[in-house]
Design a protein around this motif. Structure first.
Motif, PDB file in Angstrom:
ATOM      1  N   THR A 176      -7.171  -4.060  -4.805  1.00 59.99           N
ATOM      2  CA  THR A 176      -6.959  -2.780  -4.143  1.00 59.99           C
ATOM      3  C   THR A 176      -8.214  -1.907  -4.216  1.00 59.99           C
ATOM      4  OG1 THR A 176      -4.651  -2.880  -4.733  1.00 59.99           O
ATOM      5  CG2 THR A 176      -5.509  -0.698  -4.259  1.00 59.99           C
ATOM      6  N   ARG A 197      -9.179   2.085  -3.913  1.00 57.63           N
ATOM      7  CA  ARG A 197      -8.688   3.460  -3.726  1.00 57.63           C
ATOM      8  C   ARG A 197      -9.853   4.407  -3.979  1.00 57.63           C
ATOM      9  NH1 ARG A 197      -6.386   7.062  -7.363  1.00 57.63           N
ATOM     10  NH2 ARG A 197      -6.071   5.412  -8.882  1.00 57.63           N
ATOM     11  N   LEU A 209      -7.283   4.134   1.015  1.00 61.19           N
ATOM     12  CA  LEU A 209      -6.542   3.186   0.159  1.00 61.19           C
ATOM     13  C   LEU A 209      -6.357   1.904   0.947  1.00 61.19           C
ATOM     14  CD1 LEU A 209      -4.752   2.575  -2.395  1.00 61.19           C
ATOM     15  CD2 LEU A 209      -2.849   3.598  -1.176  1.00 61.19           C
ATOM     16  N   VAL A 252      -4.986  -2.226   0.433  1.00 61.15           N
ATOM     17  CA  VAL A 252      -4.341  -3.204  -0.456  1.00 61.15           C
ATOM     18  C   VAL A 252      -4.247  -4.543   0.274  1.00 61.15           C
ATOM     19  CG1 VAL A 252      -2.215  -3.740  -1.701  1.00 61.15           C
ATOM     20  CG2 VAL A 252      -2.990  -1.374  -1.550  1.00 61.15           C
ATOM     21  N   GLU A 271      -0.831   3.666  -5.205  1.00 60.70           N
ATOM     22  CA  GLU A 271      -1.428   2.342  -5.269  1.00 60.70           C
ATOM     23  C   GLU A 271      -0.365   1.323  -5.691  1.00 60.70           C
ATOM     24  OE1 GLU A 271      -5.214   2.615  -7.361  1.00 60.70           O
ATOM     25  OE2 GLU A 271      -4.894   0.556  -8.009  1.00 60.70           O
TER      26      GLU A 271
END
Ligand code: ADP
Length: 670
Positions: A359, A361, A391, A393, A421
């Motif tokens: 991820t 962020r 963000l 993912v 998240e």
């Protein structure tokens, strides 16, 4: 001499001298008084002085100060030469009320205001002094308490306010000033209504009503208004203020700022709601098999729970240049907002997502070292959706392949936190599983349709040669003399060809059902007669079972496809025989009820378990234990069910393992 003793004296000796009177007066004075000589030795003292000192000095022997400890009112030890009595004896002047603290022999301390007055003889020489000691201890401790209280109120984090019964503010501490924005000077004397929002004014009447009755209002959560007009969440505790006679004369009000607590509560609630949403997304996507639908749901919900301005899912399908990704679903912005700039490329920002690293962020992507490294835009193309909070993912399948990535943006910095998240990551995991299932399902669908195509084609291609083969064999059979030794073999070959032809017809039927092209031709006929006819023909070729027929009617007219209904009865009868190898009878009953013709075929064979009962009507399904040694394709019941439902009827089974089965079908009468 005590008051008690004095009384006794008076009763015993009613006549007393003048000096005795002044002696008694001195002794009975409620104020501590003592006298000492020039050198400071105590020459006389009264009872009040004894009470004050907590000891009785010896006349002529104890110095005025004796062994007492004396302190300055601020608590520091006081040099004896500086105490008022010493200064009077030294200078021959009276000193008025300079406060000192005396420590008694038992350690208790008292605040005293001494009034030493010098005494002189007739010659005007200083001979001593008389001192009056006023005990101000209580007054001081009251003042101290008062001062402490005031200090507490001033330093309190809570707003503490007092008001009269008509709501006029009488005091306003520092925190009140801070909390509401009004200084003490500007609000004392005004009505408390100033800080109460219009829609809550009736609250004040209720509160004051309770206060008038001497009741307290505790932890009352409400909103109050600041000077700047904004509202603030407060918890109020209001207590009546009573005068010494016990009458309520006002109220004290403690207001605690609970806006932080409220925000925390709200964010906790929001978090719980988000979790619930995420869970429901999980449930929902796991039930769906449509990729587009799954991804749209996932994108919409995650965009909502993260508070993103927009969210998107990009598929990891590389183009021929190997560096572009495909936008699949979008939430919060029109598609064109993205598409006019082409797809994102394999840049430093996107790399961790599409490579499945993890991820990303970032509070402000425009300040990130990975940002703006790539030609031709060096950052976001002009006119691109304004992304500051970022963000991303990755969505990774169980096998580790990166299916794609979920991306979120917001034009303001620092909008995404660790909770967002976590939420998106858990949705991404669920989405990956759902997408994998959907992919497998799509593959199966594709294979299935290929299989259907093949069955359709094969059965069609087989039908023609088998029909000609059957025709030629019939011609040969007819041409052979009756006593020809080959005739029995030709007849056997014909029977096998007929069986083969039946199987091919069934396969063709399946194919027609799949494509919705199973033709029916309706005519009126007697179902009772048809059933009897089928039984007769089948009994002819069945040696193992006796086929019985039963009905309480003589005729049953229906409008249906005669050939297809015959096909259903044949199928049910041949199954009944096939799947009851140990039995020797099959019963057929025909009846009519509720304007419906009902046909039941009962056998005493193997039976079917409850969980198989639904499945046997599906295509190619065969109960495994039986399938091994009893031949069949698993399509007879599927075709029968379709035929009956096309007649607006119903086909079902009642059965149990080892108990045999009854297959029923009903179609409308008339
Ligand atoms: P097939 O008989 O060719 O296998 P069907 O569609 O007619 O195909 O039947 C499907 C399955 O249902 C059969 O394989 C069998 O397992 C089960 N079945 C059908 N009729 C009966 C019956 N009368 N008793 C027990 N099982 C049956």
């Amino acid at each position: 001499m005590g008051v008690q003793e004095n009384k006794l004296l008076r009763t015993k000796k009613p006549a007393i001298t003048h000096s005795q009177v002044s002696g008694q007066l001195f002794d009975n004075l409620p104020v501590a008084v003592y006298a000492c000589d020039r050198n400071g030795y105590i020459t006389s003292f009264n009872q009040a002085a004894v009470n004050l000192w907590g000891r009785k000095p010896e006349i002529g022997k104890d110095l005025w100060c004796g062994s007492w400890k004396i302190f300055h009112p601020n608590g520091e030890p006081l040099n004896l030469d500086n105490c008022p009595m010493a200064r009077t004896l030294k200078a021959g002047i009276a000193i008025e009320g300079e406060e000192i603290i005396i420590e008694r022999p038992d350690g208790t301390r008292i605040n005293v205001q001494p009034y030493p007055v010098p005494t002189f003889n007739d010659a005007g020489e200083l001979v001593g002094a008389v001192n009056t000691l006023i005990d101000v201890t209580e007054q001081r401790s009251g003042e101290t308490k008062q001062a402490m209280l005031a200090a507490i109120i001033e330093s309190s984090e809570d707003a503490i306010v007092s008001k009269t019964l008509d709501g006029t503010i009488t005091s306003w501490n520092k925190s009140a000033a801070k909390m509401f924005g009004y200084s003490e000077g500007e609000i004392v004397g005004k009505s408390i209504i100033i800080v109460i929002p219009e829609n809550r004014r009736q609250e004040e009447d209720l509160i004051l009503g309770k206060i008038r009755q001497g009741k307290k209002v505790e932890h009352y959560e409400t909103y109050r208004r600041r000077k700047d007009g904004t509202e603030i969440a407060v918890s109020l505790t209001i207590s009546p203020i009573k005068n010494q006679a016990g009458q309520v004369i006002g109220a004290s009000k403690i207001a605690r700022d609970i806006s932080k607590q409220k925000t925390n509560e709200e964010s906790l609630q929001r978090y719980a709601d988000n979790l619930e949403t995420v869970n429901s997304v999980g449930r929902m996507v796991s039930e769906r098999l449509d990729v587009q639908e799954i991804l749209q749901q996932v994108t919409d919900v995650t965009t909502q729970v993260t508070g993103a301005a927009f969210g998107a899912f990009f598929y990891n399908k590389l183009d021929e240049h190997g560096e572009s990704y495909t936008l699949f679903t979008l939430s919060g912005a029109p598609r064109e907002a993205f598409e006019k700039f082409g797809m994102p490329r394999n840049t430093a920002v996107f790399h961790p997502t599409f490579s499945g690293e993890g991820t990303v962020r970032v509070d402000d992507i425009t300040n990130d070292p990975r940002y703006g490294k790539n030609h031709p835009h060096f950052g976001m193309p002009k006119g691109h959706l304004p992304v500051v909070s970022y963000l991303a993912v990755p969505v990774i399948s169980k096998s580790g392949a990166v299916i794609g990535g979920l991306f979120y943006g917001h034009p303001e910095p620092g909008r995404f936190n660790i909770h967002h998240e976590g939420l998106v990551e858990s949705v991404a995991t669920q989405a990956a599983i759902a997408l994998e299932n959907a992919r497998l399902y799509e593959e199966i669908q594709k294979l299935n349709s290929k299989k259907d195509d093949f069955i359709g084609l094969a059965s069609h291609e087989l039908k023609t040669p088998v029909t000609s083969l059957s025709g030629y064999l019939q011609i040969i059979n007819r041409r052979l003399p009756a006593d020809d030794g080959n005739k029995p073999f030709i007849e056997k070959a014909l029977a096998q060809i007929n069986k083969l032809s039946g199987l091919i017809s069934d396969l063709l039927d399946v194919s027609k059902i799949e494509t919705g092209q199973l033709p029916l031709s309706f005519t009126g006929f007697d179902l009772l007669h048809l059933a009897k006819e089928v039984i007769e023909v089948m009994q002819y070729s069945t040696k193992t079972h006796r086929l019985t027929f039963d009905s309480n009617i003589n005729k049953l007219l229906v409008t249906a496809d005669r050939q297809r209904i015959e096909q259903v009865i044949i199928n049910l009868l041949s199954n009944a025989i096939k799947y009851s190898p140990g039995a020797n009878q099959v019963n057929v009953t025909v009846s009519v009820a509720d304007n419906k013709a009902l046909v039941a075929v009962q056998d005493f064979g193997l039976g079917i378990t409850r969980d198989q009962q639904e499945r046997i009507f599906t295509r190619f399904y065969r109960v495994e234990d039986m399938a091994a040694h009893i031949s069949g394709l698993g399509i007879g019941l599927f075709i029968s069910k379709e035929i009956i439902s096309r007649h607006h009827g119903r086909l079902w089974v009642e059965s149990g393992p080892g108990k045999g089965s009854i297959f029923f079908f009903e179609i409308p009468v008339g």
